[in-house]
Scaffold this motif. Sequence first.
Motif, PDB file in Angstrom:
ATOM      1  N   ARG A 833      15.026  -1.422 -15.686  1.00 39.91           N
ATOM      2  CA  ARG A 833      16.337  -0.841 -15.414  1.00 39.91           C
ATOM      3  C   ARG A 833      17.116  -1.653 -14.378  1.00 39.91           C
ATOM      4  O   ARG A 833      18.329  -1.458 -14.244  1.00 39.91           O
ATOM      5  CB  ARG A 833      16.203   0.606 -14.954  1.00 39.91           C
ATOM      6  CG  ARG A 833      15.540   1.513 -15.984  1.00 39.91           C
ATOM      7  CD  ARG A 833      15.841   2.964 -15.707  1.00 39.91           C
ATOM      8  NE  ARG A 833      17.254   3.250 -15.925  1.00 39.91           N
ATOM      9  CZ  ARG A 833      17.754   3.646 -17.086  1.00 39.91           C
ATOM     10  NH1 ARG A 833      16.977   3.794 -18.146  1.00 39.91           N
ATOM     11  NH2 ARG A 833      19.042   3.899 -17.204  1.00 39.91           N
ATOM     12  N   VAL A 834      16.438  -2.512 -13.655  1.00 35.33           N
ATOM     13  CA  VAL A 834      17.116  -3.326 -12.634  1.00 35.33           C
ATOM     14  C   VAL A 834      16.770  -4.795 -12.809  1.00 35.33           C
ATOM     15  O   VAL A 834      17.653  -5.653 -12.877  1.00 35.33           O
ATOM     16  CB  VAL A 834      16.756  -2.840 -11.214  1.00 35.33           C
ATOM     17  CG1 VAL A 834      17.378  -3.745 -10.164  1.00 35.33           C
ATOM     18  CG2 VAL A 834      17.213  -1.390 -11.013  1.00 35.33           C
ATOM     19  N   GLY A 835      15.483  -5.088 -12.894  1.00 30.71           N
ATOM     20  CA  GLY A 835      15.039  -6.441 -13.173  1.00 30.71           C
ATOM     21  C   GLY A 835      15.162  -7.402 -12.000  1.00 30.71           C
ATOM     22  O   GLY A 835      15.642  -7.056 -10.921  1.00 30.71           O
ATOM     23  N   PRO A 836      14.721  -8.648 -12.213  1.00 29.86           N
ATOM     24  CA  PRO A 836      14.768  -9.649 -11.144  1.00 29.86           C
ATOM     25  C   PRO A 836      16.176  -9.917 -10.617  1.00 29.86           C
ATOM     26  O   PRO A 836      16.348 -10.285  -9.464  1.00 29.86           O
ATOM     27  CB  PRO A 836      14.187 -10.899 -11.815  1.00 29.86           C
ATOM     28  CG  PRO A 836      13.346 -10.382 -12.938  1.00 29.86           C
ATOM     29  CD  PRO A 836      14.046  -9.169 -13.421  1.00 29.86           C
ATOM     30  N   VAL A 837      17.197  -9.731 -11.472  1.00 30.40           N
ATOM     31  CA  VAL A 837      18.572 -10.023 -11.042  1.00 30.40           C
ATOM     32  C   VAL A 837      19.208  -8.848 -10.299  1.00 30.40           C
ATOM     33  O   VAL A 837      20.338  -8.949  -9.825  1.00 30.40           O
ATOM     34  CB  VAL A 837      19.451 -10.407 -12.237  1.00 30.40           C
ATOM     35  CG1 VAL A 837      18.984 -11.714 -12.849  1.00 30.40           C
ATOM     36  CG2 VAL A 837      19.478  -9.304 -13.293  1.00 30.40           C
TER      37      VAL A 837
END
Length: 868
Positions: A833-837
Amino acid sequence: MFQNIMDGFKGKPKKENVRTIKGSVVLMKKNVLDFNDFTASLLDRIAEALGKRVSFELISAVEGDPGPENKNLGKVGTATYLEGWNRTLTPPDARESMFNVAFEWDEGMGIPGALIVKNLHCHQFFLKSLTLEDVPGKGQVHFDCNSWVYPAKYYKYNRVFFTNESYLPHNTPEPLRKYREEELVNLRGNGQGKLKEWDRVYDYAFYNDLGLPDKGPEYGRPVLGGSKEYPYPRRGRTGRKPTKKDPKSESRLPLVSLDIYVPKDERFGVVKMSDFLAYALKSIFQVSFTELKAIFDKTPNEFDTFEDVMKMYEGGINLPDGSVLRKIRDMIPFEMIRELIRTDNERLFKFPMPQVIQTDRSAWRTDEEFAREMLAGVNPVIISLLQEFPPKSKLDPNIYGNQNSSITEEHILKNLHGLTVDEALKKNKLFILDHHDTLMPYVERINKTSTKMYATRTILLLREDWTLTPLAIELSRPHPDGEQHGAVSEVYTPAHEGVEGSIWQLAKAYVAVNDSGYHQLISHWLNTHAVIEPFVIATNRQLSVLHPIHKLLNPHYRDTMNINALARQILINAGGILEHTVFPGKYAMEMSSVLYKNWVLTEQGLPADLKKRGIAVEDSNCPHNLQLLIEDYPYAVDGLEIWSAIETWVKEYCCIYYSSDASVKDDTELQSWWTEVRDVGHGDKKDEPWWPNMSTLSDLTNTCTIIIWVASALHAAVNFGQYPYAGYLPNRPTISRQFMPQPGKPNYDQLRSNPDLVYLKTITAQLQTLLGVSLIEILSRHSTDEVYLGQRATPEWTSDVAAKKAFERFGKKLLEIEKQIEQMNNDEQWKNRVGPVKIPYTLLFPNTSDVSHEGGLTGKGIPNSVSI
């Protein structure tokens, strides 16, 4: 006697039961909507002085005129006139004007059900509403008009408006039936002639206005629609003359003109047009690609480093000198836009910082983010379960030879965490992003241009934390001896250091190029914009504004015809922005036509789509009766909540008006609407067996749910994430300009010393990047007057209390979904839902709670319609 507008009643004394009904009219004058057109106001003031005014006549919904010529049409009351039009000069920044009106109304005529408006001024105005107070036997009566009214000389019929009551055709009060039928006839037109701005005609045409055959063979494009070779949804007819060299192609307007015909009521409103001018038309010069290319040829057309790319957001791209800037400025025909182009050597191309690089400038390169964007990025609608290994092609081997995948178990076994391929398949652990069969038929032709691309397959592993990781990427091209000899393929596996790591980054870039082109042409344009337009046209031609299904669907058509017309004019046309910025080039629209052959209406609903892709299986013990095989799939998780809310709302609404399957089948307008959608609007698919029969209440509710889903949530999911993710082109390149470096070649050796330069020379060049980013910045912006899912432009959209209460429940459910999305985005267990970025997934955040209606690059919100 009561004075009637009909000549036979003029001069007779009033009846004793005639009373005065007061009301208020809300409208916008032409000079307001045209910013500084005070001439319109002056001429209309003169018309007022000469007695040429705006009149209103109420029509009875109870009392018909039995005269042989009137055919029991509802009786028409005494005309009343707008007062005070010429007292003041309306300032150009005003929005709405309100006028008080008073009607003399015979109580014996009952409740008004319709209204005749006559405009004897010189110019048109936008009539928003009329509200009557203290109508005998009713109380308040509201007319929700929302329509342009041109001078009466432009019409061969009376402009008739109806109250916000809802009636199925057979329930329509007898005095209103003929008015209802005649209004639909007027909206259909006669199918002939060039349509003018005051025409209110909704009609169909093929996509035969994309090419410019008179300009030369290279600008010719096939007609899309009307053939088995190039089927396509219909678009709105304009009636322009054919070109000289190709009578099947329609002539085009000058490239800088945005005045392409759509029914006036389908055009952008004043606020939307203002936003569009401010944010979109500042880049109008982009359509003159040849002149711009000549300018940029004076400077290197490359980004040499990623720092050069960052200048787009931190300082702007420096153009040569003031004379060049003046040349660009002079190419723009709008005075207010020219002011946006400075001639003092300021940097011109400066863009907002895309979300994908706001927190971490290198996180987009990770394998985790590469895979996560297939679930939560701008194109989360392609990934599917891998059900056989190696993947097999469905292309005809007699034409394309062996196109089956060359990926072997040896390629991926080391990254399967101890599983065999068979075990991973049985455990539903393997997924695929497959663009191979879609693109392979076009690769050879495309590669004869400056583009150098592959058809790709990407296999991914589902890990225990529900994240995906890529296992292998296959890059394929047709055999050099001919397509019939099959594919020549190379398989690449993850590496993160040295030349192998650089090669892997390039392999992911080729995949992103495939996905970007497919997204823009198919997921976005074809599967939302193009397929919805026939529904817009058919609804206005066959369903009266009194029809409850018209009231249900109409908000989901707002601005669609207008934005599609603009797309045909400057975006998807021959030599338009899309052909210059996306890899298929001149084959772009032809390719979308070929893929339309696979379009099935009943598969456009989210549950059906997820099941088709193998992402979900039916399970009555799970929410929405579906078990997701990837539990952390943000698009699917949020989408199913939205889908369910829409479905519930549609069922509750339709059940107010339809008591049985028979009532659906017996609805003459509904059946005409459905027949026209199938046989004309999507006429190239009329013989497909999957079309619902529209004979049951279930057929109706399922179809309306799909239409609303596609126009609202699906479009939001594939549109408004464009700038957040693709505004930084290295993350979502749209063109590849050279093939994968091979050992022994200079660019392979350069991978050791300067891998970033090889990457940047492989993907989209500087000019195409500037054009492409300009485009998606426009497309990703919300207008400040946007109307979101769960909202209506006016609270008086219907008079039915039951419908309003059902709609309130729908809005409350969407608010609950917003809270759920916020909670999940803040829960660290849901990594996708957010991820590395660090971009929270908000593309399916309804935005009903945002009362400020902020516009711009919000990255959240589901507009009701395909409006940009």
